[in-house]
Design a protein around this motif. Structure first.
Motif, PDB file in Angstrom:
ATOM      1  N   GLU A  96     -28.084 -17.989 -23.936  1.00 36.74           N
ATOM      2  CA  GLU A  96     -27.415 -17.261 -25.015  1.00 36.74           C
ATOM      3  C   GLU A  96     -27.299 -15.769 -24.704  1.00 36.74           C
ATOM      4  OE1 GLU A  96     -28.007 -16.100 -29.740  1.00 36.74           O
ATOM      5  OE2 GLU A  96     -29.424 -17.476 -28.776  1.00 36.74           O
ATOM      6  N   ILE A  97     -28.356 -15.207 -24.140  1.00 35.12           N
ATOM      7  CA  ILE A  97     -28.353 -13.760 -23.930  1.00 35.12           C
ATOM      8  C   ILE A  97     -27.588 -13.350 -22.678  1.00 35.12           C
ATOM      9  CG2 ILE A  97     -30.512 -13.625 -22.617  1.00 35.12           C
ATOM     10  CD1 ILE A  97     -31.143 -11.075 -24.183  1.00 35.12           C
ATOM     11  N   SER A  98     -27.587 -14.209 -21.653  1.00 30.39           N
ATOM     12  CA  SER A  98     -27.000 -13.804 -20.374  1.00 30.39           C
ATOM     13  C   SER A  98     -25.723 -14.542 -20.014  1.00 30.39           C
ATOM     14  CB  SER A  98     -28.021 -14.013 -19.250  1.00 30.39           C
ATOM     15  OG  SER A  98     -28.258 -15.395 -19.068  1.00 30.39           O
TER      16      SER A  98
ATOM     17  N   LYS B  82     -27.712  -5.478 -18.983  1.00 33.03           N
ATOM     18  CA  LYS B  82     -26.251  -5.548 -19.088  1.00 33.03           C
ATOM     19  C   LYS B  82     -25.774  -5.158 -20.487  1.00 33.03           C
ATOM     20  CE  LYS B  82     -22.516  -8.961 -18.984  1.00 33.03           C
ATOM     21  NZ  LYS B  82     -22.221 -10.411 -18.901  1.00 33.03           N
ATOM     22  N   GLU B  83     -26.423  -5.690 -21.519  1.00 33.17           N
ATOM     23  CA  GLU B  83     -25.998  -5.422 -22.897  1.00 33.17           C
ATOM     24  C   GLU B  83     -27.173  -5.640 -23.833  1.00 33.17           C
ATOM     25  OE1 GLU B  83     -22.742  -8.059 -22.974  1.00 33.17           O
ATOM     26  OE2 GLU B  83     -23.949  -9.869 -23.281  1.00 33.17           O
ATOM     27  N   ASP B  84     -26.978  -5.277 -25.095  1.00 40.44           N
ATOM     28  CA  ASP B  84     -28.056  -5.370 -26.073  1.00 40.44           C
ATOM     29  C   ASP B  84     -28.314  -6.831 -26.471  1.00 40.44           C
ATOM     30  OD1 ASP B  84     -30.069  -4.568 -27.734  1.00 40.44           O
ATOM     31  OD2 ASP B  84     -28.870  -3.082 -28.812  1.00 40.44           O
ATOM     32  N   LEU B  85     -29.445  -7.040 -27.130  1.00 44.10           N
ATOM     33  CA  LEU B  85     -29.836  -8.382 -27.548  1.00 44.10           C
ATOM     34  C   LEU B  85     -28.959  -8.840 -28.713  1.00 44.10           C
ATOM     35  CD1 LEU B  85     -33.695  -7.750 -27.599  1.00 44.10           C
ATOM     36  CD2 LEU B  85     -32.246  -8.285 -25.650  1.00 44.10           C
TER      37      LEU B  85
ATOM     38  N   VAL C 276     -36.723   2.500 -23.492  1.00 44.10           N
ATOM     39  CA  VAL C 276     -37.893   1.703 -23.879  1.00 44.10           C
ATOM     40  C   VAL C 276     -37.489   0.280 -24.263  1.00 44.10           C
ATOM     41  CG1 VAL C 276     -39.803   1.524 -25.510  1.00 44.10           C
ATOM     42  CG2 VAL C 276     -39.134   3.758 -24.633  1.00 44.10           C
ATOM     43  N   ARG C 277     -36.387   0.149 -24.974  1.00 38.48           N
ATOM     44  CA  ARG C 277     -35.939  -1.197 -25.374  1.00 38.48           C
ATOM     45  C   ARG C 277     -35.648  -2.057 -24.147  1.00 38.48           C
ATOM     46  NH1 ARG C 277     -33.916  -2.790 -29.952  1.00 38.48           N
ATOM     47  NH2 ARG C 277     -31.979  -3.591 -29.066  1.00 38.48           N
ATOM     48  N   ALA C 278     -35.088  -1.455 -23.115  1.00 34.99           N
ATOM     49  CA  ALA C 278     -34.788  -2.208 -21.892  1.00 34.99           C
ATOM     50  C   ALA C 278     -36.070  -2.652 -21.201  1.00 34.99           C
ATOM     51  CB  ALA C 278     -33.940  -1.357 -20.946  1.00 34.99           C
ATOM     52  N   VAL C 279     -37.078  -1.783 -21.192  1.00 38.03           N
ATOM     53  CA  VAL C 279     -38.356  -2.108 -20.536  1.00 38.03           C
ATOM     54  C   VAL C 279     -39.000  -3.325 -21.209  1.00 38.03           C
ATOM     55  CG1 VAL C 279     -40.698  -1.286 -20.099  1.00 38.03           C
ATOM     56  CG2 VAL C 279     -38.761   0.239 -19.720  1.00 38.03           C
ATOM     57  N   TRP C 280     -39.036  -3.318 -22.542  1.00 38.27           N
ATOM     58  CA  TRP C 280     -39.662  -4.434 -23.250  1.00 38.27           C
ATOM     59  C   TRP C 280     -38.823  -5.705 -23.177  1.00 38.27           C
ATOM     60  CZ3 TRP C 280     -44.507  -5.002 -24.971  1.00 38.27           C
ATOM     61  CH2 TRP C 280     -45.297  -3.861 -25.037  1.00 38.27           C
TER      62      TRP C 280
END
Length: 381
Positions: free
Chosen positions: A156-158, A173-176, A105-109
């Motif tokens: 920053e995130i990617s 790829k990875e968490d926030l 779910v976290r990935a979807v949002w």
């Protein structure tokens, strides 16, 4: 040998004339993709127009077929370099569908949030560059200032400014990063506060209105015949948006407002882009709030070292910033697709120029061409 008879002096009843063939392009300061228009002119008025493409044909679809699904993501985000994250989505959604895989779910949002931030970046580019093509330089500086604000959180995130490579089959790829959602909220709020400055600067400018209103009208019938989609179609009253009509990711739980206009001219296309920018900022805020409320959890699915997609076929389409982007995936159970057909938005949108341009003056051609919001790599794929 062609003989031409020209009347001279008072005794001549009519001056013989002939049509002129004018090539617009191909040229580009960066040569990362060029478009050529072959115009037939009757005086200063366009009689016929033929878009000629393929000057930088990448052969992307054939390259897809000799690469595994991780490598395809890297290729897919390049055909429309203003919509890198959105391009990646179609590939991973198609693969996940054949695998029967549900991302966390976290990935979807998080995907939905990043897709909307990418849409903001895309629209800000055209909102700044289109007035520049009509002679107004100042809006470009305003829009690029806002782009840098959003670009900072995407980078920053990617780690990437254009080619994010952040999607993976099964999630991200990875968490926030810690505190990243707060920085996104600040960037979105500041951009929302500054957008009216750009709007007041150009949208109600009398010169801009004179150059765009009633120019380059595209009818609903032409939209349907040529498969035009995205903001260009919605400016002609086509009330269709995949985020609402065939929702994917977290869009079923979001109030997606579809912006439409009825005139179908250059001014309405530009206005739709402005309103869509505001909608994307609202959707980004909604995604941030939902991500804050979700409990800690995985951001992706564990995958084998060699990912093989089961035999079958599927079509995954998404509402990219420029229109409908679709991938038709055919798998024979290998680590590479047997066939991966790309339906890019710009390719279909640009074909309608042969219908739009005839009857207009050459001076209006630049205004029409700029209002089609295309990326040449998305045409030449």
């Amino acid at each position: 040998m062609t003989e031409r008879v020209v009347g001279i002096g008072a005794g001549a009843k009519e001056l013989a004339t002939e049509d002129m063939i004018l090539n617009i392009g191909p040229q580009h300061p960066s040569t990362h993709g060029v478009l050529r228009l072959r115009l037939t002119l009757d005086g200063e008025r366009i009689a016929t127009a033929e878009p000629i493409i393929g000057y930088m044909h990448r052969g992307a679809e054939k390259l897809f077929e000799v690469r595994d699904y991780r490598q395809i993501i890297m290729l897919a985000n390049r055909h429309d370099w203003l919509s890198g994250f959105a391009n990646e989505l179609g590939v991973v959604l198609a693969a996940e569908r054949l695998l029967g895989m549900e991302p966390p779910v976290r990935a979807v949002w998080a995907r939905t949030l990043l897709a909307e931030l990418n849409r903001v970046l895309n629209h800000l580019m055209f909102l700044g560059s289109y007035p520049l093509e009509l002679g107004a330089m100042t809006p470009l500086f305003y829009s690029f200032d806002e782009r840098e604000r959003i670009q900072a959180v995407m980078e920053e995130i990617s780690g990437g400014r254009m080619h994010y490579m952040f999607n993976r089959v099964g999630g991200l790829k990875e968490d926030l990063p810690l505190g990243w959602l707060d920085r996104v909220s600040q960037a979105v709020a500041e951009t929302r506060r500054r957008v009216p400055d750009i709007e007041n600067l150009i949208l109600h400018n009398e010169i801009f209105i004179a150059r765009t209103r009633g120019v380059g009208v595209l009818t609903r019938e032409q939209i349907m015949q040529y498969g035009v989609s995205g903001p260009i179609a919605r400016a002609s009253g086509v009330d269709f948006d995949l985020r609402r009509d065939e929702p994917y990711l977290a869009y079923p739980e979001l109030p997606v407002k579809v912006v439409t206009r009825s005139a179908g001219d250059c001014h309405d296309r530009f206005e739709v882009l402005f309103e869509q920018l505001k909608v994307s900022l609202d959707l980004a805020d909604a995604c941030v709030e939902r991500l804050r409320s979700l409990p800690p959890g995985p951001i992706n699915q564990r995958l084998p070292k060699v990912l093989k997609v089961p035999e079958g076929h599927t079509y995954a389409w998404t509402e990219n910033p420029l229109g409908i982007n679709g991938y038709y995936l055919v798998s024979k159970g290998d680590k590479t697709p047997w066939r991966l057909k790309l339906r890019s938005a710009s390719y279909s949108n640009i074909q309608v120029l042969r219908e739009m341009l005839p009857g207009h003056l050459v001076a209006d051609m630049v205004a029409i061409l700029g209002s089609m919001f295309f990326v040449v790599g998305d045409i030449d794929k």
